[in-house]
Design an enzyme around this catalytic site. Structure first.
Site, short mmCIF file in Angstrom:
data_model
loop_
_atom_site.label_atom_id
_atom_site.label_comp_id
_atom_site.label_asym_id
_atom_site.label_seq_id
_atom_site.Cartn_x
_atom_site.Cartn_y
_atom_site.Cartn_z
N LYS A 22 115.18 20.03 -42.66
CA LYS A 22 113.79 19.55 -42.80
C LYS A 22 113.26 19.10 -41.43
CE LYS A 22 112.98 15.18 -44.25
NZ LYS A 22 112.11 14.44 -43.32
N ASN A 23 114.06 18.32 -40.73
CA ASN A 23 113.57 17.73 -39.48
C ASN A 23 113.44 18.73 -38.34
OD1 ASN A 23 113.38 15.37 -40.85
ND2 ASN A 23 115.09 14.34 -39.83
N ARG A 92 104.15 11.03 -43.36
CA ARG A 92 103.87 10.30 -42.12
C ARG A 92 104.30 11.07 -40.88
NH1 ARG A 92 102.11 5.40 -43.90
NH2 ARG A 92 102.56 5.32 -46.12
N CYS A 116 105.68 2.35 -43.55
CA CYS A 116 106.19 3.16 -44.65
C CYS A 116 107.42 2.52 -45.22
CB CYS A 116 106.45 4.59 -44.22
SG CYS A 116 107.93 4.74 -43.23
N ARG A 121 106.01 2.21 -38.61
CA ARG A 121 106.24 3.44 -37.85
C ARG A 121 105.18 3.57 -36.78
NH1 ARG A 121 109.33 7.82 -41.54
NH2 ARG A 121 110.79 8.21 -39.87
N PRO A 122 105.31 2.75 -35.72
CA PRO A 122 104.31 2.80 -34.65
C PRO A 122 104.35 4.16 -33.96
CG PRO A 122 106.18 1.44 -34.00
CD PRO A 122 106.43 1.87 -35.41
N LEU A 125 104.69 5.42 -28.52
CA LEU A 125 105.40 6.32 -27.58
C LEU A 125 104.77 7.72 -27.60
CD1 LEU A 125 109.06 5.17 -28.36
CD2 LEU A 125 107.65 4.53 -26.39
N ASP A 306 119.89 8.37 -40.81
CA ASP A 306 119.60 9.04 -42.09
C ASP A 306 120.83 9.16 -42.98
OD1 ASP A 306 116.98 9.26 -41.39
OD2 ASP A 306 117.04 11.39 -40.89
N ARG A 398 111.37 15.20 -51.04
CA ARG A 398 110.88 15.39 -49.66
C ARG A 398 111.96 16.03 -48.78
NH1 ARG A 398 109.48 10.09 -47.33
NH2 ARG A 398 109.63 11.48 -45.55
C1 UD1 Z 1 112.88 11.19 -37.01
C2 UD1 Z 1 113.35 11.82 -38.32
C3 UD1 Z 1 113.92 10.76 -39.25
C4 UD1 Z 1 115.03 9.97 -38.54
C5 UD1 Z 1 114.51 9.43 -37.20
C6 UD1 Z 1 115.60 8.74 -36.38
C7 UD1 Z 1 111.82 13.67 -38.57
C8 UD1 Z 1 110.71 14.30 -39.35
N1 UD1 Z 1 112.20 12.47 -38.95
O1 UD1 Z 1 111.85 10.29 -37.34
O2 UD1 Z 1 114.47 11.43 -40.39
O3 UD1 Z 1 115.39 8.88 -39.36
O4 UD1 Z 1 113.99 10.51 -36.39
O5 UD1 Z 1 116.65 9.62 -36.16
O6 UD1 Z 1 112.38 14.28 -37.68
N2 UD1 Z 1 109.25 4.12 -32.56
C9 UD1 Z 1 108.36 3.32 -31.87
N3 UD1 Z 1 107.24 3.90 -31.33
C10 UD1 Z 1 106.98 5.22 -31.45
C11 UD1 Z 1 107.89 6.05 -32.16
C12 UD1 Z 1 109.02 5.46 -32.70
O7 UD1 Z 1 108.56 2.11 -31.75
O8 UD1 Z 1 105.94 5.69 -30.93
C13 UD1 Z 1 110.44 3.52 -33.18
C14 UD1 Z 1 110.41 3.66 -34.70
O9 UD1 Z 1 109.67 2.62 -35.29
C15 UD1 Z 1 111.87 3.58 -35.05
C16 UD1 Z 1 112.54 4.26 -33.86
O10 UD1 Z 1 111.60 4.25 -32.80
O11 UD1 Z 1 112.28 2.24 -35.13
C17 UD1 Z 1 113.00 5.68 -34.13
O12 UD1 Z 1 111.89 6.46 -34.45
P1 UD1 Z 1 111.81 8.02 -34.10
O13 UD1 Z 1 113.01 8.44 -33.35
O14 UD1 Z 1 110.46 8.27 -33.51
O15 UD1 Z 1 111.88 8.65 -35.55
P2 UD1 Z 1 110.91 9.71 -36.20
O16 UD1 Z 1 110.59 10.78 -35.23
O17 UD1 Z 1 109.78 9.02 -36.88
#
Ligand code: UD1
Length: 417
Positions: A22-23, A92, A116, A121-122, A125, A306, A398
């Site tokens: 999926k990812n 999201r 969520c 989920r900021p 970045l 995950d 999902r």
């Molecule tokens: C992706 C995966 C999700 C997995 C996660 C971590 C997909 C569709 N989803 O989610 O299944 O659990 O990686 O391996 O690929 N963060 C910030 N600011 C940002 C972005 C992220 O603070 O702009 C924080 C998030 O709140 C979280 C951490 O960074 O605490 C990890 O998030 P991130 O690696 O971005 O995960 P996703 O891409 O959302």
């Protein structure tokens, strides 16, 4: 909403092909927006999240056809830069379209994804990365408008944390920007490498995928290609744990064992026999499970967040006390109260859960708190005594294709009602 009804206690055995990731599929489908041509994406799992992604592609003006697990996208007709609010809320991770839409049309409007099930989920970045490449970002009442100021220009992007989604957006935007982009502290997940492999087949020039520093030389245009999505390492770990907790013997085919390098040793620590051949993993648990000293979630190549909920289920029925530390998301123990309803002994506070293994879980009515938490409850139901009803299975849809059918093939007593 549907529920799974599981009568526990059956030993799982047999073999299974693991679905596509999926990812990986989500960012690759989003990446097709950048391509002036036709992309054929194979091994694309049928999930509510991939269907939502297809809806977004169509709303942007792409023509999309799904035949089985192959999705063909023609983005020559992209006409829109806006992701409808209901689709942003439905999934999201649709924020991964940001880089592709701006790269293709020079602008994008979407609403902020907000919080969520697994915590805030900021997207700071993501926005930092697009700003670095020359995009003006305006945030107003939860709406985000992005517009290329003069032109998209390569730059150095240094992430304070290796966010998966932000790394994907940076790569997507840099692929057709002018000049060179260097991403420092990039996420190293296999899904990032798969996205880069797809883009490279489309003519992008990327080096360092899978490493902490990724370099992208922007090209003027991307062309269509054919690509096969990698297999889903989290789904693979789910079936392995289902085998482990039921004292089973399962072989997973079509897997990439190397992607589970942080997971398989923990299954061995728990007492399972794990054998790996080039694309297959077999797990046997003939003598019962033992405690795992520490499970600490980390960015790849560390232990994946995950898979954390699934290991909470496993350690719930392992002899002794195990400690789980969740470092990635702030609110990822929502499955714990549900497991406690089934007889588990777990104390969770903040980012740490201490699990005292019990000899047995008992069937109960429980509620999926999120995608992986829901899968963990289904797995708990498989080894529990009596009947477990897992509600809110929309979350599980999902990420798991044909979940109950696959488990039934492995001898589980599970039905969807
Ligand atoms: C992706 C995966 C999700 C997995 C996660 C971590 C997909 C569709 N989803 O989610 O299944 O659990 O990686 O391996 O690929 N963060 C910030 N600011 C940002 C972005 C992220 O603070 O702009 C924080 C998030 O709140 C979280 C951490 O960074 O605490 C990890 O998030 P991130 O690696 O971005 O995960 P996703 O891409 O959302």
């Amino acid at each position: 909403m549907s529920a799974y009804v599981i009568t526990g206690g059956r030993r799982l055995h047999g073999s299974l092909d693991v679905q596509g990731s999926k990812n990986s599929a989500l960012p690759i489908l989003a990446a097709t927006v950048l391509v002036n041509g036709r992309c054929v994406v194979h091994n694309c799992p049928k999930l509510s999240d991939t269907e939502c992604t297809i809806k977004i592609l169509r709303s942007l003006g792409c023509s999309v056809r799904r035949e089985g697990n192959t999705v063909t996208v023609d983005a020559t007709t992209v006409s829109c830069s806006h992701i409808p609010e209901e689709l942003m809320h439905e999934m999201r991770s649709s924020v991964v379209f940001l880089g592709a839409i701006v790269g293709r049309t020079g602008k994008a409007t979407l609403c902020a994804p907000g919080g969520c099930e697994i915590g805030l989920r900021p997207i700071d970045l993501h926005l930092y990365a697009v700003r670095r490449l020359g995009v003006e970002v305006d945030e107003c009442y939860g709406n985000i408008t992005c517009r290329v100021k003069n032109k998209l220009e390569g730059n150095k992007i240094t992430f304070s944390f290796p966010s998966v989604g932000a790394t994907e957006n940076a790569i997507l935007l840099a692929a057709t920007a002018t000049g060179t982009t260097t991403i420092v502290n990039a996420a190293r997940e296999p899904e990032i490498s798969d996205l880069c492999a797809f883009l490279t087949s489309c003519g992008a020039r990327i080096s360092g995928a899978g490493e902490s520093i990724i370099t992208i030389e922007g090209v003027e245009q991307l062309h269509g290609c054919e690509h096969r999505v990698i297999c889903d390492r989290i789904v693979a770990s789910t079936y392995l744990i289902a085998g482990a907790v039921t004292g089973g013997d399962i072989e997973l085919k079509n897997t990439e064992p190397v992607h589970l390098n942080a997971v398989l040793p923990l299954l061995e620590e728990a007492g399972c026999n794990v054998s790996v051949r080039c694309k297959s993993i077999r797990i046997k648990n003939p003598v019962g499970l033992k405690r795992i000293d520490k499970i600490i979630t980390q960015p790849y190549p560390g232990f994946p967040t995950d898979s954390q909920a699934l290991f909470t289920t496993l350690t719930s029925v392992a002899k002794g006390t195990s400690v789980i530390v969740e470092n990635i998301f702030e609110s990822r123990f929502k499955h714990v109260p549900e497991l406690i309803r089934m007889g588990a002994k777990i104390r969770a506070e903040g980012r740490v859960a201490v699990v005292d293994g019990v000899p047995k879980l008992y069937g109960a009515e429980v509620f999926s708190p999120d995608l992986r938490g829901g899968a963990a409850l289904v797995v708990a139901g498989l080894c529990a005594e009596g009947v477990t009803t897992v509600n809110n299975v929309g979350y599980i849809d999902r990420g798991y294709e044909d979940f109950s059918d696959n488990l039934s093939v492995l001898n589980a007593d599970i039905r969807r009602v």
